[in-house]
Write a protein that holds these residues in place. Structure first.
Motif, PDB file in Angstrom:
ATOM      1  N   PHE A 120     -18.455 -37.017  23.972  1.00 52.15           N
ATOM      2  CA  PHE A 120     -17.311 -36.422  23.084  1.00 52.15           C
ATOM      3  C   PHE A 120     -17.657 -36.528  21.709  1.00 52.15           C
ATOM      4  CE2 PHE A 120     -12.328 -36.179  23.006  1.00 52.15           C
ATOM      5  CZ  PHE A 120     -12.310 -35.949  21.806  1.00 52.15           C
ATOM      6  N   THR A 121     -18.513 -37.491  21.297  1.00 52.23           N
ATOM      7  CA  THR A 121     -18.758 -37.472  19.782  1.00 52.23           C
ATOM      8  C   THR A 121     -19.839 -36.464  19.375  1.00 52.23           C
ATOM      9  OG1 THR A 121     -20.358 -39.352  20.224  1.00 52.23           O
ATOM     10  CG2 THR A 121     -18.212 -39.785  19.112  1.00 52.23           C
ATOM     11  N   LYS A 122     -20.716 -36.141  20.332  1.00 50.65           N
ATOM     12  CA  LYS A 122     -21.864 -35.183  20.251  1.00 50.65           C
ATOM     13  C   LYS A 122     -21.079 -33.928  20.184  1.00 50.65           C
ATOM     14  CE  LYS A 122     -26.319 -33.909  21.636  1.00 50.65           C
ATOM     15  NZ  LYS A 122     -26.204 -32.550  21.775  1.00 50.65           N
ATOM     16  N   ASP A 123     -20.256 -33.581  21.278  1.00 53.97           N
ATOM     17  CA  ASP A 123     -19.451 -32.156  21.165  1.00 53.97           C
ATOM     18  C   ASP A 123     -18.514 -32.070  19.994  1.00 53.97           C
ATOM     19  OD1 ASP A 123     -20.646 -31.678  23.896  1.00 53.97           O
ATOM     20  OD2 ASP A 123     -18.622 -32.300  24.946  1.00 53.97           O
ATOM     21  N   LEU A 124     -17.871 -33.113  19.365  1.00 50.23           N
ATOM     22  CA  LEU A 124     -17.136 -33.128  18.228  1.00 50.23           C
ATOM     23  C   LEU A 124     -17.798 -32.628  16.994  1.00 50.23           C
ATOM     24  CD1 LEU A 124     -14.153 -33.399  17.351  1.00 50.23           C
ATOM     25  CD2 LEU A 124     -14.705 -35.631  16.855  1.00 50.23           C
ATOM     26  N   GLN A 125     -19.146 -33.248  17.190  1.00 50.80           N
ATOM     27  CA  GLN A 125     -19.965 -32.929  15.750  1.00 50.80           C
ATOM     28  C   GLN A 125     -20.551 -31.321  15.911  1.00 50.80           C
ATOM     29  OE1 GLN A 125     -23.853 -32.561  17.129  1.00 50.80           O
ATOM     30  NE2 GLN A 125     -24.071 -31.723  14.864  1.00 50.80           N
ATOM     31  N   GLU A 126     -20.741 -30.972  17.226  1.00 54.59           N
ATOM     32  CA  GLU A 126     -20.930 -29.594  17.332  1.00 54.59           C
ATOM     33  C   GLU A 126     -19.564 -28.589  16.879  1.00 54.59           C
ATOM     34  OE1 GLU A 126     -24.406 -30.439  20.641  1.00 54.59           O
ATOM     35  OE2 GLU A 126     -22.433 -29.448  21.055  1.00 54.59           O
ATOM     36  N   ASP A 132     -22.501 -35.237  11.707  1.00 58.58           N
ATOM     37  CA  ASP A 132     -22.163 -36.106  12.511  1.00 58.58           C
ATOM     38  C   ASP A 132     -20.544 -36.225  12.929  1.00 58.58           C
ATOM     39  OD1 ASP A 132     -22.051 -38.107   9.568  1.00 58.58           O
ATOM     40  OD2 ASP A 132     -20.416 -37.013  10.271  1.00 58.58           O
ATOM     41  N   ALA A 133     -20.341 -37.179  13.692  1.00 62.35           N
ATOM     42  CA  ALA A 133     -18.811 -37.340  14.220  1.00 62.35           C
ATOM     43  C   ALA A 133     -18.683 -38.925  14.704  1.00 62.35           C
ATOM     44  CB  ALA A 133     -18.345 -36.407  15.354  1.00 62.35           C
ATOM     45  N   GLU A 134     -17.521 -39.437  14.565  1.00 66.86           N
ATOM     46  CA  GLU A 134     -17.621 -40.674  15.133  1.00 66.86           C
ATOM     47  C   GLU A 134     -16.061 -40.759  15.800  1.00 66.86           C
ATOM     48  OE1 GLU A 134     -16.358 -42.512  10.610  1.00 66.86           O
ATOM     49  OE2 GLU A 134     -16.560 -43.983  12.273  1.00 66.86           O
ATOM     50  N   LEU A 135     -15.924 -41.868  16.572  1.00 67.72           N
ATOM     51  CA  LEU A 135     -14.542 -41.846  17.149  1.00 67.72           C
ATOM     52  C   LEU A 135     -14.381 -43.538  17.391  1.00 67.72           C
ATOM     53  CD1 LEU A 135     -14.269 -42.974  20.456  1.00 67.72           C
ATOM     54  CD2 LEU A 135     -14.818 -40.497  20.673  1.00 67.72           C
ATOM     55  N   THR A 136     -12.933 -44.013  17.174  1.00 70.10           N
ATOM     56  CA  THR A 136     -12.534 -45.220  17.555  1.00 70.10           C
ATOM     57  C   THR A 136     -11.427 -45.320  18.638  1.00 70.10           C
ATOM     58  OG1 THR A 136     -13.457 -46.479  15.724  1.00 70.10           O
ATOM     59  CG2 THR A 136     -11.883 -47.625  16.933  1.00 70.10           C
ATOM     60  N   VAL A 137     -11.427 -45.888  19.752  1.00 74.60           N
ATOM     61  CA  VAL A 137     -10.349 -46.007  20.690  1.00 74.60           C
ATOM     62  C   VAL A 137     -10.271 -47.328  20.887  1.00 74.60           C
ATOM     63  CG1 VAL A 137     -11.890 -45.509  22.659  1.00 74.60           C
ATOM     64  CG2 VAL A 137      -9.529 -45.249  22.753  1.00 74.60           C
ATOM     65  N   GLU A 138      -8.821 -47.664  20.655  1.00 77.45           N
ATOM     66  CA  GLU A 138      -8.281 -48.988  20.902  1.00 77.45           C
ATOM     67  C   GLU A 138      -7.273 -49.005  22.324  1.00 77.45           C
ATOM     68  OE1 GLU A 138      -6.659 -49.490  17.127  1.00 77.45           O
ATOM     69  OE2 GLU A 138      -8.409 -50.681  16.275  1.00 77.45           O
ATOM     70  N   PHE A 139      -7.366 -50.227  22.885  1.00 79.47           N
ATOM     71  CA  PHE A 139      -6.266 -49.796  24.153  1.00 79.47           C
ATOM     72  C   PHE A 139      -6.354 -51.327  24.665  1.00 79.47           C
ATOM     73  CE2 PHE A 139      -9.741 -50.549  27.023  1.00 79.47           C
ATOM     74  CZ  PHE A 139     -10.819 -50.039  26.444  1.00 79.47           C
ATOM     75  N   PRO A 140      -5.023 -51.637  25.195  1.00 81.63           N
ATOM     76  CA  PRO A 140      -4.768 -53.111  26.089  1.00 81.63           C
ATOM     77  C   PRO A 140      -5.648 -52.682  27.461  1.00 81.63           C
ATOM     78  CG  PRO A 140      -2.936 -51.747  26.127  1.00 81.63           C
ATOM     79  CD  PRO A 140      -3.793 -50.869  25.125  1.00 81.63           C
ATOM     80  N   LYS A 165     -20.467 -43.501  17.171  1.00 77.35           N
ATOM     81  CA  LYS A 165     -21.041 -42.739  16.148  1.00 77.35           C
ATOM     82  C   LYS A 165     -22.006 -41.934  16.670  1.00 77.35           C
ATOM     83  CE  LYS A 165     -19.310 -45.218  12.106  1.00 77.35           C
ATOM     84  NZ  LYS A 165     -19.632 -45.914  10.587  1.00 77.35           N
ATOM     85  N   TYR A 166     -22.136 -40.364  16.373  1.00 72.28           N
ATOM     86  CA  TYR A 166     -23.291 -39.771  16.810  1.00 72.28           C
ATOM     87  C   TYR A 166     -23.678 -38.994  15.382  1.00 72.28           C
ATOM     88  CZ  TYR A 166     -26.289 -35.986  18.410  1.00 72.28           C
ATOM     89  OH  TYR A 166     -27.226 -35.074  18.637  1.00 72.28           O
ATOM     90  N   HIS A 167     -24.948 -38.908  15.107  1.00 69.74           N
ATOM     91  CA  HIS A 167     -25.658 -38.319  14.148  1.00 69.74           C
ATOM     92  C   HIS A 167     -26.536 -37.386  14.814  1.00 69.74           C
ATOM     93  CE1 HIS A 167     -28.281 -37.254  10.468  1.00 69.74           C
ATOM     94  NE2 HIS A 167     -27.005 -37.637   9.786  1.00 69.74           N
ATOM     95  N   HIS A 168     -26.819 -36.089  13.994  1.00 65.74           N
ATOM     96  CA  HIS A 168     -27.758 -35.143  14.986  1.00 65.74           C
ATOM     97  C   HIS A 168     -29.030 -35.529  14.839  1.00 65.74           C
ATOM     98  CE1 HIS A 168     -29.168 -32.735  11.465  1.00 65.74           C
ATOM     99  NE2 HIS A 168     -27.981 -33.596  10.787  1.00 65.74           N
ATOM    100  N   GLU A 169     -29.553 -36.244  13.584  1.00 68.75           N
ATOM    101  CA  GLU A 169     -30.769 -36.907  13.697  1.00 68.75           C
ATOM    102  C   GLU A 169     -30.968 -38.395  14.119  1.00 68.75           C
ATOM    103  OE1 GLU A 169     -32.084 -34.118   9.912  1.00 68.75           O
ATOM    104  OE2 GLU A 169     -31.317 -35.871   9.587  1.00 68.75           O
ATOM    105  N   ASN A 170     -30.051 -39.180  13.911  1.00 67.59           N
ATOM    106  CA  ASN A 170     -30.277 -40.384  14.265  1.00 67.59           C
ATOM    107  C   ASN A 170     -29.672 -40.979  15.312  1.00 67.59           C
ATOM    108  OD1 ASN A 170     -31.043 -40.370  11.348  1.00 67.59           O
ATOM    109  ND2 ASN A 170     -29.080 -41.257  10.468  1.00 67.59           N
TER     110      ASN A 170
END
Ligand SMILES: Nc1nc2c(ncn2[C@@H]2O[C@H](COP(=O)(O)OP(=O)(O)OP(=O)(O)O)[C@@H](O)[C@H]2O)c(=O)[nH]1
Length: 306
Positions: A120-126, A132-140, A165-170
């Protein structure tokens, strides 16, 4: 009283809207066609600063969470945060693309496991055309819990979260976390008292940096973090306890007294021994039963810096 006489005679809905201020649509002079519209957020100039996070937060969404304990594939509610950095030369992000992608994943059956969140994060960066792109998901997270003597089953829950977190180089940086409830009994109170000892419900917060190659099919990180918290506590917490169960957890707590400092150090030791854990932060907050305040202790440790 005659019902029909008392009934109000309301004006038609359109009249009611005008009564409360609605007006007829005005002249349309600007383009409706998207390609002809101004696209402010994609203006390129020197906007003085690069931004380290631009996106959307507090996005609630139904999700499916994998679990190795019952209930196995549980539908729960995820609260999302999505962002990316934007360069100094970029005025804004494309806000619609975050929730647009969330819907696209939901349409394909949205399972919140590490591999899916990495994709998801790699697709989002593109999709954002950022670096780069990042996500946080919190859930019970819900898990069945058996009573220690009778085996009576009930449902416990813990707050869990996944940060990718996804960075296109790191590449990827993956953190997972859990907030678990435990019982602690005070060592000092036990030592100095003729009998009894004060005890309380403790809140253990653990967040770890996972090896990106962690195989979630083999081990559930939620269970690993829960076990690290509970196995070091004075006693575990149960939804259903009969008297034989209560006798067991009472005596177990007395036999395993713990300060908040002890909890943090013992959990840190377990996490230190887990190869897939690269860095950890552990905090214990005890809601003291003899004070109005809490007792707290924490540690942050990065094995990569040893
Ligand atoms: N960047 C930015 N956009 C915002 C903000 N608040 C609302 N938006 C709106 O987010 C809306 C959607 O933006 P985009 O995703 O770029 O919409 P779009 O350009 O039609 O969609 P794309 O074709 O995917 O670029 C725009 O109408 C913005 O006005 C904000 O604070 N920052």
């Amino acid at each position: 009283m005659n019902e029909t006489n008392s009934k109000k005679q309301l004006p038609p809905k359109e009249e009611r809207h005008k009564l409360f201020g609605s007006v007829e649509p005005g002249p349309r002079t600007k383009p409706q066609d998207k390609d002809k519209m101004a696209d402010l957020q994609n203006t390129k100039k020197d906007f003085l600063f690069e931004l380290d996070a631009v996106g959307v937060s507090n996005v609630k969404h139904p999700i499916v969470v994998p679990s190795h304990v019952e209930p196995k594939e549980q539908t729960t509610i995820g609260t999302f945060y999505f962002a990316s950095t934007i360069s100094q030369g970029s005025k804004g992000t494309n806000m619609s693309r975050f929730t647009e992608q969330l819907q696209a994943y939901y349409n394909k059956g949205f399972r919140v496991d590490i591999e899916t969140m990495k994709k998801f994060t790699k697709d989002l960066q593109e999709r954002l055309k950022q670096k780069d792109a990042e996500l946080t998901v919190e859930f019970p997270w819900f898990y069945q819990r058996k009573a220690p003597y009778t085996g009576n089953i009930g449902m416990n829950h813990a707050d869990a979260w996944l940060k990718v977190k996804y960075h296109h180089e790191n590449g990827y940086d993956i953190k997972v976390g859990l907030k678990a409830k435990i019982t602690t009994l005070c060592p000092c109170s036990k030592e100095i008292s003729e009998y009894s000892a004060h005890n309380q419900r403790g809140n253990v917060v653990i967040e770890i940096t996972l090896d990106p190659e962690f195989d979630e099919d083999k081990q559930d990180w939620k269970e690993l973090l829960l076990e690290a918290a509970e196995s070091n506590a004075s006693a575990r917490i149960h939804p259903v306890l009969k008297r034989p169960d209560e006798k067991m957890v009472t005596e177990q707590a007395y036999e395993n007294p713990r300060f908040v400092e002890d909890m943090v150090r013992l959990i840190a030791s377990d996490l230190y021994e887990l190869d897939m854990v690269k860095q950890f932060h552990v905090k214990c907050i005890n809601e003291e039963s003899i004070h109005l305040h809490d007792a707290i202790a924490s540690i942050t440790f990065d094995k990569r810096e040893e």
